[in-house]
Structures are given as C-alpha cells and as structure tokens.
Design an enzyme around this catalytic site. Structure first.
Site, PDB file in Angstrom:
ATOM      1  N   ASP A   1     -68.551  17.887   5.688  1.00 38.50           N
ATOM      2  CA  ASP A   1     -69.164  19.105   6.218  1.00 38.50           C
ATOM      3  C   ASP A   1     -68.709  19.380   7.660  1.00 38.50           C
ATOM      4  O   ASP A   1     -67.911  18.633   8.228  1.00 38.50           O
ATOM      5  CB  ASP A   1     -70.690  18.908   6.155  1.00 38.50           C
ATOM      6  CG  ASP A   1     -71.408  20.113   5.607  1.00 38.50           C
ATOM      7  OD1 ASP A   1     -70.974  21.234   5.923  1.00 38.50           O
ATOM      8  OD2 ASP A   1     -72.412  19.933   4.901  1.00 38.50           O
TER       9      ASP A   1
ATOM     10  N   ASP B   1     -72.758  28.977   2.678  1.00 36.30           N
ATOM     11  CA  ASP B   1     -73.396  28.434   1.475  1.00 36.30           C
ATOM     12  C   ASP B   1     -73.811  29.501   0.467  1.00 36.30           C
ATOM     13  O   ASP B   1     -74.359  30.537   0.829  1.00 36.30           O
ATOM     14  CB  ASP B   1     -74.648  27.652   1.868  1.00 36.30           C
ATOM     15  CG  ASP B   1     -74.286  26.381   2.617  1.00 36.30           C
ATOM     16  OD1 ASP B   1     -73.092  26.161   2.880  1.00 36.30           O
ATOM     17  OD2 ASP B   1     -75.211  25.622   2.936  1.00 36.30           O
TER      18      ASP B   1
HETATM   19  C1  GLA Z   1     -73.792  22.636   4.578  1.00 37.24           C
HETATM   20  C2  GLA Z   1     -72.919  22.713   3.332  1.00 37.24           C
HETATM   21  C3  GLA Z   1     -73.797  22.652   2.094  1.00 37.24           C
HETATM   22  C4  GLA Z   1     -74.603  21.373   2.096  1.00 37.24           C
HETATM   23  C5  GLA Z   1     -75.415  21.295   3.373  1.00 37.24           C
HETATM   24  C6  GLA Z   1     -76.111  19.954   3.549  1.00 37.24           C
HETATM   25  O1  GLA Z   1     -74.619  23.748   4.717  1.00 37.24           O
HETATM   26  O2  GLA Z   1     -72.150  23.876   3.359  1.00 37.24           O
HETATM   27  O3  GLA Z   1     -73.002  22.733   0.920  1.00 37.24           O
HETATM   28  O4  GLA Z   1     -73.730  20.278   1.996  1.00 37.24           O
HETATM   29  O5  GLA Z   1     -74.589  21.478   4.527  1.00 37.24           O
HETATM   30  O6  GLA Z   1     -76.820  19.886   4.732  1.00 37.24           O
END
Ligand code: GLA
Length: 395
Positions: A148, A203
């Site tokens: 991430d 996301d």
């Molecule tokens: C980010 C990523 C997500 C997930 C979250 C976890 O937002 O893009 O897919 O892994 O972190 O905290």
C-alpha cells in the site's frame, strides 16, 4: 547476527538493479481479499472458514487461488529485533502455520503491508525494513504481497516500490508483487519490471454510482481505465481494484455487469464478498467459467471501450484463436433494445459464431444482425468464435 549478514549480502547483490520473478502472473491473478467486506475484523478462523467456503463453492477450482489477508493482521509494534509480528489475538497460530494450512488446501498465501511508515490503519509499515520484511514473508510461505501507499511522506514511489520488489526477489521465493499506490504516480508507466500488477485508482466501494474522497463506485473506476489497456499484459496488469460482486449495495444485475466488465479489462479477480454466506446467484456469477475465461485468456490483452452511446456502451476484448469478447453494457436507468450490425465492427474478419456467456447458449452468427434487450445496469456478454474454428473444434 547471521540474519544481519544475510540482509547485507542480499542488499548488496540486488539493490542496484531491478528484478522481479517472471512468469508468476501470465494471466491476471485471482483470489479472495479480506478488505472489502471485513476491513480490520479479520482473524485466523475467518481465513480458514473462507478457504473452506472457496472450496465448497467451487471458487478455488474456478481459479480463485490466492487468499490475501489485508490490513489489520499485525500487532501494533514490531518485536525487539524489528521483525513484523501478527496480532496474537487474531492470529494465535502465527502466519507460518496459517500459510501451511492454506497451502495444504491448495491455495496460495497473500498478505498486505505498506510502503510507508504505517499501514492505512496504523500498523507498522515497511519503510526502511524492506529486506528484513521480505525475509519474514518468505519464511512464512507468503506467495503474494499487496503493498500500500499510506504514510509515504516525501518518498518517491518508483524507488520505494523498486526497493521492495528487489527485496522480494532477493529472498529467492517467487512472490507476486501487487503495487497499491492508487495510480497516484502512474505506475503503469514504470512498474512493469517491478511488480506483477498495480492499482490504477483509489478504493472501490460497494455501489455503481457513488463517489467519496477515498472510495469510488465502480462506474468511476471503469471510466478511468480507458486508455490504460496498452500498458497491460502477461505478468504486468492494471488493477482496477477488488470485486464488489455479491456485496450489499449492488443488485444482481450490477454484480453481473461489474464482473463482466472486470473480465473484459483483464482485471485481477479478487473476490471481496463474504463467500461463507453468498447466495447461489452470486456464486454462479463468480464461478461462470466461460466468463472467467475471458479474463484469463492466454493472449493477455486488456479489452477496451469501443463505443460510448448512452445506455449502449460497448466494450471489446481480443482473445486467443481469433476470438473476441463483446460486452454490451446498459449504463442508463431504462431497459434498452439492441440491434447490432456486425459490419460496424471493422476488427472482425469473416463470420463468427456468437455465444451468450451468461445464458450459456449459442445464439447464431455475425452474418445476421444481433438483437437483444439489456436491463438497466446489466450486460449482454458474448464470445465470438470464427466459424471455421468453431467447426474444427467440433470435429
Ligand atoms: C488502502 C488500499 C485498500 C486497503 C486499505 C487497507 O486504502 O487501497 O485496498 O488495502 O488501504 O487499509
């Protein structure tokens, strides 16, 4: 001491160059990821129950073989030697044992961490510990790392991901490297030799048309994939994020459309629903082998948007053996009637047999107009097979 010497040797050997394990993702990776449904509410039992459900539902055998534990698996601190440790309450058996369990059930083991100082949920991140953490992951039998981009400060994305990619490579264990920097620095332009897939957006969330600062309905994600198709191919995939198929907030038709279009754009297929409690209809979407085969086609070409008429979007994907997948997506709120004259698809050559992949039946050839009705936010997904090839395969 031994560990430090090993780290040093590994770093000296590979820090200067870029290496990645080749051939780990000839087609887009498939599996299940804990984040979309469970966020931080994860533990050993959930992972094991999920593994069982993936087997019982036929999903493992349909190709969903990576089980990826996302954010929330770690203890709040590293140990005294700076090693990552799992939360002892959530994962009392430890990660090595869990990895062994997953392998014994025919799965591969995926885990999440972050290129910054902390994960997005505040657990220890990998920054400055890349080689040490890679050794830890390899010792646990990890096969897939999702990395991430929270708390990255002023770090340069390409350098940071390259360091982690090199660290993974140096362990000698083939580990799929999934970059999750949300497309902020256009990883499609630089990550081909670093990782096997890279997120292209923020996301995904469980709806078609909604948008918040950090979460996007799949409509917005789909739109931002336009033009990225030329960057994808075997071992280096655009990742428009995990699936919301079967999650509250999507009708069955929306789930089917979302799944079809993710297959057209050769997306990694990471189920993000509670597979222990899914309906048969949702299971049937996720396990439709002919639709999955569009995603997993060995030619490895990402499909693209061919036409964008309101209510009549057309997405196409070139497949192996001269075949094509064509997806008619009704992005309006009224049912539409289609009347398709295949002469308007200049990339087609000759006559093709048409198979409707959701109805699972052959519906004529491209010599005649194709007619159909598509409900709001639903699709018709067809595969076109050159008539000659279709006849040969019956022999
Ligand atoms: C980010 C990523 C997500 C997930 C979250 C976890 O937002 O893009 O897919 O892994 O972190 O905290």
């Amino acid at each position: 001491m031994k560990r430090i010497a090993l780290l040093l040797v590994l770093c000296l050997t590979v820090c200067a160059s870029a290496e990645k394990f080749k051939g780990l993702a000839p087609t887009p990776p498939m599996g299940w990821n804990s984040w979309n449904t469970f966020a931080m509410k994860i533990d050993e039992n959930l992972v094991k129950e999920t593994a069982e459900a993936l087997i019982a539902s036929g999903m493992r055998d349909a190709g969903y073989n990576y089980i990826v534990i996302d954010d929330g698996w770690e203890a709040m601190e590293r140990d005294k030697q700076g090693n990552l440790v799992p939360d002892p309450n959530k994962f009392p058996g430890g990660m090595k044992a869990l990895g062994d369990y997953l392998h014994s059930k025919g799965f591969k083991f995926g885990i999440h961490n972050c290129a910054g100082t902390k994960t997005c949920s505040g657990f220890p991140g990998g920054r400055g510990h890349e080689f040490q953490d890679a050794i830890t992951y390899a010792s646990w039998g990890v096969d897939y790392l999702k990395y991430d981009w929270c708390y990255h400060g002023t770090a340069n994305a390409e350098e940071t991901y390259r360091t982690m990619g090199n660290a993974l490579y140096a362990t000698g264990r083939p580990i799929v490297f999934s970059l999750c920097e949300w497309g902020s620095n256009k990883p499609w332009e630089w990550a081909q030799d670093i990782g096997h897939l890279w997120r292209t957006t923020g996301d995904i969330t469980n709806c078609y048309d909604c948008q918040e600062t950090y979460s996007l309905g799949w409509k917005y994600i789909l739109k931002s994939q336009i033009g990225l198709e030329k960057y994808a191919g075997p071992d280096h995939w655009n990742d428009p994020d995990m699936l919301e198929v079967g999650n509250k907030g999507l009708t069955l038709a929306e789930s089917r459309a979302h799944f079809s279009l993710w297959c057209i754009i050769a997306a990694p297929l990471m189920a993000g629903n509670d597979v222990r409690h899914m309906s048969n209809d949702v299971r049937d979407i996720l396990t439709n082998k002919e639709v999955i085969a569009v995603d997993q086609d060995p030619l490895g070409k990402q499909g693209y948007q061919y036409m964008d008429h309101p209510g009549k979007q057309i997405w196409v994907k070139e497949l192996s053996n001269g075949c094509w997948a064509v997806c008619f997506f009704n992005n309006s709120d009224e049912a539409v009637k289609l009347r398709i004259n295949w002469a308007n698809f200049p990339f087609l050559a000759g006559n093709y047999e048409i198979r409707d992949l959701w109805e699972k039946k052959n519906v004529g050839t491209t010599a005649k107009n194709f007619e159909g009705k598509v409900d709001p936010l639903d699709v018709i997904l067809v595969k076109l097979t050159p008539v000659k090839k279709a006849e040969d395969s019956k022999k």
